[in-house]
Design a protein around this motif. Sequence first.
Motif, PDB file in Angstrom:
ATOM      1  N   GLU A 177      56.716  31.553   0.040  1.00 27.50           N
ATOM      2  CA  GLU A 177      56.702  31.856  -1.397  1.00 27.50           C
ATOM      3  C   GLU A 177      58.022  32.444  -1.877  1.00 27.50           C
ATOM      4  O   GLU A 177      58.361  32.361  -3.061  1.00 27.50           O
ATOM      5  CB  GLU A 177      55.564  32.833  -1.724  1.00 27.50           C
ATOM      6  CG  GLU A 177      54.180  32.282  -1.479  1.00 27.50           C
ATOM      7  CD  GLU A 177      53.713  32.450  -0.045  1.00 27.50           C
ATOM      8  OE1 GLU A 177      52.541  32.117   0.249  1.00 27.50           O
ATOM      9  OE2 GLU A 177      54.515  32.921   0.800  1.00 27.50           O
ATOM     10  N   ILE A 181      60.020  32.180  -5.584  1.00 25.88           N
ATOM     11  CA  ILE A 181      60.202  33.392  -6.374  1.00 25.88           C
ATOM     12  C   ILE A 181      61.686  33.672  -6.598  1.00 25.88           C
ATOM     13  O   ILE A 181      62.107  34.038  -7.702  1.00 25.88           O
ATOM     14  CB  ILE A 181      59.508  34.584  -5.675  1.00 25.88           C
ATOM     15  CG1 ILE A 181      57.990  34.386  -5.693  1.00 25.88           C
ATOM     16  CG2 ILE A 181      59.885  35.906  -6.344  1.00 25.88           C
ATOM     17  CD1 ILE A 181      57.228  35.370  -4.829  1.00 25.88           C
ATOM     18  N   CYS A 339      56.418  39.528  -6.167  1.00 29.18           N
ATOM     19  CA  CYS A 339      55.676  39.518  -4.903  1.00 29.18           C
ATOM     20  C   CYS A 339      54.920  38.208  -4.764  1.00 29.18           C
ATOM     21  O   CYS A 339      54.587  37.567  -5.763  1.00 29.18           O
ATOM     22  CB  CYS A 339      54.697  40.688  -4.833  1.00 29.18           C
ATOM     23  SG  CYS A 339      53.408  40.646  -6.104  1.00 29.18           S
ATOM     24  N   PRO A 340      54.628  37.798  -3.524  1.00 30.51           N
ATOM     25  CA  PRO A 340      53.714  36.664  -3.341  1.00 30.51           C
ATOM     26  C   PRO A 340      52.350  37.009  -3.922  1.00 30.51           C
ATOM     27  O   PRO A 340      51.969  38.187  -4.018  1.00 30.51           O
ATOM     28  CB  PRO A 340      53.649  36.498  -1.820  1.00 30.51           C
ATOM     29  CG  PRO A 340      54.848  37.211  -1.295  1.00 30.51           C
ATOM     30  CD  PRO A 340      55.113  38.329  -2.244  1.00 30.51           C
ATOM     31  N   SER A 341      51.581  35.988  -4.295  1.00 30.96           N
ATOM     32  CA  SER A 341      50.288  36.239  -4.935  1.00 30.96           C
ATOM     33  C   SER A 341      49.235  36.764  -3.969  1.00 30.96           C
ATOM     34  O   SER A 341      48.250  37.357  -4.394  1.00 30.96           O
ATOM     35  CB  SER A 341      49.773  34.956  -5.595  1.00 30.96           C
ATOM     36  OG  SER A 341      49.529  33.963  -4.607  1.00 30.96           O
ATOM     37  N   THR A 371      55.191  35.849  -9.452  1.00 27.67           N
ATOM     38  CA  THR A 371      54.658  35.378  -8.169  1.00 27.67           C
ATOM     39  C   THR A 371      55.105  33.923  -8.017  1.00 27.67           C
ATOM     40  O   THR A 371      55.778  33.371  -8.893  1.00 27.67           O
ATOM     41  CB  THR A 371      53.119  35.459  -8.090  1.00 27.67           C
ATOM     42  OG1 THR A 371      52.549  34.403  -8.881  1.00 27.67           O
ATOM     43  CG2 THR A 371      52.597  36.802  -8.562  1.00 27.67           C
TER      44      THR A 371
END
Length: 413
Positions: A177, A181, A339-341, A371
């Motif tokens: 991710e 992002i 941040c990643p989800s 995200t």
Amino acid sequence: MGMAASEPPALLGALADRAAAGDVDGLKIYYFESTPIAGETILRYELADRIHPYCMFVTAVERALIKRGMEDGGRKVVTYVPSNFSQSCRLLAEHVGIDTFLVTVSPLDRHGYFTFGTGNDYSSKVARAARHLIVEVNDHMPRVYGSLAQLHVSEVEAIVENHMPLLELPAHQPVPEDATISKMIAEMVPDGACLQLGVGALPDLVCSQIRGRKDLGIHTGALCPGMIDLIEAGVVTNRRKRLNPGKTVFTSAVGQKAMYDFLNDNPSVESHPVDYVNDPHVIAQNDNVVSVNAALQIDLTGAVNAEYLLGHQYSATGGQLDFVRGAYASRGGKSIIACPSTAANGKVSRIVARLDGPVTTPRTDTHIVITEFGWTDLKGKSSTERAKALISLAHPQFRDGLTAAAKDMHLLW
């Protein structure tokens, strides 16, 4: 004690030996961000009856101690002291009152000055406020200039020499991710922006994505290796900064040997105390500040938890709120929480109905959230609009549950 690469191995080792022999007892140690240097000396579990950590930023060292204590009948081993990083100088010097300060410094120059090297942070002020100052001289500590960065030999009570390579930050591997992002963040960085990034895989990826920008500046709490790459590539010039023009400004640095070599005797780089670097009023005086910070959880109204996990303090507030407020107050500035989800290999959503722990950044301060599913600007949005926007940034498998929770909380209907 000094933090991160400024922890003095020989002094801490000697102190641990005295505690193990029963010659030291009831000792309180105050500090931000410990490393394995402290973990293998004064913060060993078997010394916890004699040396009591008063920690302002929890790392893997304290997390291991906390786990051992829980396994040992729920024993409390670490005491956490909440504080914004910008307030640590006053907290330690005034509210706590330090008897002895231990820190690593760079070698003495011909004029009788050491420098605090990688760690101006709280060190430069607390060292002078403490009743006793003991320094560990290390030839590998870079000589870094800036406000209060130089320390005259007359200010020091005792000196030991211990020349060994500085602690190096292990290379962080990005999660999938992070690539998505980092591209979104990079698109928000204009020419002439002034950067604050954390340390880790994502900040370095962001730096790799903005190598085509011009005249970037740096005013950051933590200097990361990716920023050094940008300076060496000529992308960072600091020309457009209103404060400290022409200078890369930081308060603490930890990286690899290449970074330390770059910092040594480099007149384009300055370290300053954290109550200057992280002061929101100071941050805001540079234009187009882009600040990027991480989150463990973000609730449906935009409040951020960046420090508490699974019922325990996991890290700390650190400098997040300092830069969230300073960046948004900057003309053209952007404060980004990225941040990643999900966490725990996709099993847990980072977008949640309610936070599990304390609020690191209040919802009233949160600006942009990113995200891998996109980004949203929360400023000006109602609580209902925020909930809708944040649910759209959650992983699809959690969106129905979050929508139901939002209805129960009367955010949606």
